[in-house]
Design an enzyme around this catalytic site. Structure first.
Site, PDB file in Angstrom:
ATOM      1  CG  ASP A 121      22.629  79.770  15.108  1.00 26.06           C
ATOM      2  OD1 ASP A 121      23.289  79.844  14.635  1.00 26.06           O
ATOM      3  OD2 ASP A 121      22.040  81.233  15.993  1.00 26.06           O
ATOM      4  CG  ASP A 183      29.429  80.173  14.605  1.00 25.05           C
ATOM      5  OD1 ASP A 183      30.731  80.279  14.089  1.00 25.05           O
ATOM      6  OD2 ASP A 183      29.585  80.272  15.641  1.00 25.05           O
TER       7      ASP A 183
HETATM    8  N1  GLY Z   1      26.995  80.295  17.640  1.00 21.77           N
HETATM    9  C1  GLY Z   1      27.922  78.968  17.582  1.00 21.77           C
HETATM   10  C2  GLY Z   1      29.215  79.161  18.247  1.00 21.77           C
HETATM   11  O1  GLY Z   1      28.830  79.762  20.055  1.00 21.77           O
HETATM   12  O2  GLY Z   1      29.254  78.261  18.167  1.00 21.77           O
END
Ligand code: GLY
Length: 401
Positions: A121, A183
């Site tokens: 992330d 993501d």
């Molecule tokens: N982990 C990123 C989202 O929930 O979109």
């Protein structure tokens, strides 16, 4: 009615119809929406006093009025969005008090760049905060933090697979050996940026490999994506596509598709390789073709509870921002206009009644859905919806100036 009167009446009706069809819908008042964002940020900043820069807004659940705060940490994937919101608000309002808070909240994330890496992330965490900070201030300290953060991502790259691992903890927990979630595409912008600003040039090769392998295996034939692609760590073979936050393994999770549109738009912008342009148009079409009337998707396009299912305003904000960018990149004028108009339609909806938080709470938007299967942040105000909403508004404003 005699014949003449009847004729006059028909001409009159025709005239009114022509007039109505020629009338354009009023221009979208982007400054009004941005002024609203400035007001809401001011209210949030008041609410956050006395400031504790180690805790940042994450969500306001339905019926609540105050931000739920989370500690700034590498495990808190949303910690970069609030500083990002402050940077965008400063960019528009040019208010030095907001600049000071943007700096303070951003600085509190700096040690994350020292690692070790926790999961994928880092793009969300560090580029929304330090990336915007550098863009607006050229502060060299911010540049160093971004480059260090991008280098950390290299620790997650498996050259046999050709993608970055998303969730190291899921390898054991879920039996998902080399897992890559869609993501992860959002990291690629920071990797290109770092490589182009003195970081390791290999970052570009890694980003391209990641995008290419994802393009090959992470999508179904109809160009909708899985949330998670699982690969064999030792030989790179695609094992299966599954979901974590979507309705089912084969459904179109709205935010996942939005990340894909955003990520491949960046890939085309950074490489000018037409294969990414072609691909992102197909991915965008799969999403645009199935939107409800107001262009704000249900949290998952395949939830059988639609139209009773919750919406995801965050997916609309992410997609609006991406489509404005894409509209500047596509060579065909007609297609560019179509993307821009679709984005405008999304922003018009997000800027009205049901989606605006107004005086109910201090966020910008209501009706986002974080993790429906986990019953977490369902139909809530969530900080990343606000981040992409204000980003999209600023992109829209820049585009029409
Ligand atoms: N982990 C990123 C989202 O929930 O979109």
């Amino acid at each position: 009615m005699n014949k003449n009167k009847w004729k006059q009446c028909c001409i009159g009706i025709l005239g009114v119809c022509l007039l109505l069809s020629c009338q354009k819908s009023p221009a979208f008042d982007v400054d009004k929406s941005l002024d609203y964002c400035v007001t809401q940020v001011g209210r949030s900043l008041n609410q956050l006093k006395p400031y504790d820069y180690t805790r940042v807004p994450r969500n306001i659940l339905s019926g609540e009025q105050h931000w739920n705060l989370r500690p700034v940490a590498i495990e808190e994937w949303c910690a970069g969005f609030w500083p990002g919101v402050l940077w965008y608000t400063y960019e528009y309002a040019q208010d030095s008090a907001i600049l000071e808070q943007a700096r303070n909240y951003t600085n509190s994330l700096a040690s994350i760049a020292d690692g070790p890496v926790y999961d994928h992330d880092l793009g969300f965490l560090m580029f929304c905060s330090f990336g915007n900070g550098f863009r607006l201030t050229q502060d060299p300290a911010y540049k160093e933090v971004i480059i260090k953060s991008a280098h950390l991502l290299m620790d997650l790259y498996n050259p046999v697979v050709g993608t970055m691992l998303s969730w190291p903890r899921e390898v054991a927990n879920n039996g998902w050996p080399h897992n890559t979630i869609i993501d992860n595409m959002i990291n690629l912008e920071m990797m290109f940026w770092a490589a182009n600003h003195g970081g390791d040039p290999n970052l570009i090769e890694i980003a391209k490999n990641h995008a290419d392998k994802t393009m090959q295996y992470h999508f179904r034939p109809d160009h909708t994506c899985y949330h998670v692609a699982v690969y064999d760590t030792s030989n790179g073979r695609f094992i299966k596509g599954v979901t974590h936050q979507g309705y089912s393994d084969n459904s179109m999770w709205a935010r996942g598709q939005a990340w894909a549109i955003y990520g491949y738009t960046v890939m085309y912008r950074e490489t000018q390789d037409p294969k990414y342009l072609d691909f992102v148009q197909k991915v965008a079409k799969a999403y645009l073709d199935r939107l409800p009337e107001d262009y704000v998707p249900y949290w998952d396009f395949d939830d059988p509870l639609i139209p009773q299912a919750p919406r995801d305003a965050s997916a609309a904000a992410i997609t609006a921002s991406a489509l404005i960018e894409l509209s500047k990149l596509v060579p065909e004028q007609k297609q560019a206009k179509a993307y821009f108009e679709a984005a405008e339609r999304m922003l018009r909806s997000l800027s009205r009644g049901p989606y605006q938080s107004g005086t109910e709470n201090t966020s910008f938007l209501k009706h986002s859905t974080g993790h429906k299967p986990g019953a977490s942040e369902v139909d809530a105000s969530i900080i990343y919806a606000d981040y992409y909403y204000i980003e999209a508004l600023l992109r829209y404003r820049n585009a029409i100036q």
